[in-house]
Design a protein around this motif. Sequence first.
Motif, PDB file in Angstrom:
ATOM      1  N   SER A   1       0.835  -1.211   0.000  1.00 62.31           N
ATOM      2  CA  SER A   1       0.000   0.000   0.000  1.00 62.31           C
ATOM      3  C   SER A   1       0.863   1.252   0.000  1.00 62.31           C
ATOM      4  N   TYR A   2       0.336   2.316  -0.632  1.00 59.03           N
ATOM      5  CA  TYR A   2       1.026   3.603  -0.645  1.00 59.03           C
ATOM      6  C   TYR A   2       0.944   4.251   0.735  1.00 59.03           C
ATOM      7  N   ILE A   3       2.099   4.569   1.291  1.00 53.88           N
ATOM      8  CA  ILE A   3       2.172   5.271   2.572  1.00 53.88           C
ATOM      9  C   ILE A   3       3.239   6.351   2.433  1.00 53.88           C
ATOM     10  N   PHE A   4       2.847   7.596   2.554  1.00 56.43           N
ATOM     11  CA  PHE A   4       3.836   8.681   2.599  1.00 56.43           C
ATOM     12  C   PHE A   4       4.306   8.745   4.051  1.00 56.43           C
ATOM     13  N   SER A   5       5.274   7.917   4.359  1.00 59.96           N
ATOM     14  CA  SER A   5       5.692   7.705   5.746  1.00 59.96           C
ATOM     15  C   SER A   5       6.409   8.914   6.311  1.00 59.96           C
ATOM     16  N   GLN A   6       6.092   9.221   7.567  1.00 60.96           N
ATOM     17  CA  GLN A   6       6.871  10.174   8.351  1.00 60.96           C
ATOM     18  C   GLN A   6       7.470   9.375   9.520  1.00 60.96           C
ATOM     19  N   ARG A   7       7.143   9.659  10.766  1.00 64.92           N
ATOM     20  CA  ARG A   7       7.694   8.941  11.913  1.00 64.92           C
ATOM     21  C   ARG A   7       7.199   7.491  11.922  1.00 64.92           C
TER      22      ARG A   7
END
Length: 676
Positions: A261-267
């Motif tokens: 899945s697309y996740i614009f990850s931060q922390r």
Amino acid sequence: MKKIITPLLLLLSWNAGAQNTCSNALAITAGTYQITTIDGTAALLTCTPGDLAVHAEWFIYVPTQDASVTLSTDLPENGNGDTNFSVFTGTCNNLTCFAGDDDGGILGDGYLSKATFDVEAGTSYYIAFDDRWSAAGFLFELTEAGITPPVTPPITFTESTNNTLTANFRYCVVDMNGDYLDDIVGISEGQLQILYQQANGEFNNQNLAITDAQHMPSWSIAAGDIDSNGYNDLLLGGASGVTFLYANSNGTAYSSWSEPSYIFSQRTNFVDIDNDGLLDAFVCHDVDSNVYFLNQGNQNLTYHKGGLGNHPNGGNYGSVWVDYDNDGDMDLFIAKCRGGNSTARFNELHRNEGNAVFTDVSEAANLYDPIQTWSSCWQDFDNDGDMDAFIGASSNADGLHKLMLNNNDGTFSDITAGSNWDVNSSLNIEHLAYDFDNDGFVDIFGGGSKIMRNNGDMTFSPYLVDFIPGPCGDLNNDGFIDVQNGNKIYYNNGNNNRWIKLTLQGVESNRNGIGARVEIYGSWGKQIRDVRSGEGFRYMSSLNVHFGIGQALGIDSVIVKWPSGIIDYLYNPDVNTIQHVIEGSLPQQDPPNSIAEAERKNWAIFPNPATDYLFIKQPAGSTILSASLFSIDGKRLLHKEQVKQGIDLRYLLPGTYLLQLQTPQNQPLQFKFTKK
């Protein structure tokens, strides 16, 4: 150089190519400057999260006096621009990150840049504006202001360069081979680099191949033993997804798995969300609702989206898991960052109700505010037995930093005024909290190459260092916290303050003891720590638990409260030592005359064994803030506030259970009982 003078603004522009490399960086002073296009040579490192740029424009700034400097493209003339800059010290062939900013501005779409940092007279600061997002031209402004004189450092650091550390992403300091010595971890495409700390303080460099790792930790990295084999695994957060790196049974090789899945990850964090003894994973999503992975065992993770930060526009940046209400489980705070007035920007606190159920209590707790931040620090800054919050500003759009006092009733009070955080204009995306000088009070390392030293009265005094925050740990095993940044290690020179370090090994709880509460008692009263994976915005720091105790001669007791509900007691440990605690291996009750026993001696539960109801005998005038009921394997079955009558047990199966009571005195009282 051509000068264009306008009535309100002094603009300086130049011929293309005059500042295309670090070695021919254009010298600047305070003023406003114009870049026509970005087409020079980019640096080989960046001081803001994300991938390296292709091109950059270079400037050199040498202040004539110590100053607080603001570097900004957040100007009306730049419209909806999108800029990014890094500030370095050192020399062109040996640059070190000093400061930087990506989206600290508030004008336009909120993607302009602005950062404030303290500089020293005579030091060369190399400034690189890059084309990570756009090569279009823009204006930038550099302003100078006076700074608060720093206090005489109670502790100093010595810089050491490790030229073997060459990985692209060097954000992690954690034990990787099960010896509880903090190692240094770097990630590159196809390669995991680990500098294993040796007993003599040196490092053994190992480069391990990793295949099919689709996402690099361009935004953050977390570590934890997700499969409980004794070797820490890694969670890499990138701009389009996350990758898990699993250590094999002896830590000599790693396999990868990437969530499709697309996740614009931060922390990213590892934490036992459902308290089943297995580590789960949590990921902040920049542009959508947050996601998490529940661990089913055998590296089988179940993907979930929503429920822990549901705003459809994201804005989720810096998550930290903390037991703010002292009920024995980990709650979630999310530092939010967004331009404009979007509600995606309001910080969030989610209270853990047990069984992976969370309630958004942001407004009720007085933590729902629009301060633009990428990270927060949660520690007991006043040593009163509960976790306070520091919310670190990355922009001054909605005011500066906030220092929030835990009232021990589920709410927080803003005590920023008079704390010296209200006059600290150094902004940053990273804020980390450790007791750097071992005086018994937790300090905060943030922007401006400045450690704000905790004075012990909820005020903080600045002192300057010549480096910026990075992952923290004890990199020479001497009991003092060191800092790693790039290929530099900043060794803490220490002082004569005393300390103790705890290394944990869970049995019924997760192997790392993530989520455990550690308390120490002595002449100072009480200090507490939570064990966490992933603090600040991007960094992974040591999982070992570190306390400074100042000039105290001894420690009365150490109490480790595991996520399972098991409590281990360690009595009169030697100072300046490292104590390894295996869950359930130490005495399970406190001795007579200890602090905890003194609080509990007038309390009792009855009947025991119980059938339908359990009653509590308590001292006259005492108050029970909350009661939590746990199964013997640590699952919370009930959480009830303001207990005034018996506790209904009729729905319980026969067996052994734990009852935990929270009182205003901050020391949870725990009782074991049997249900017939």
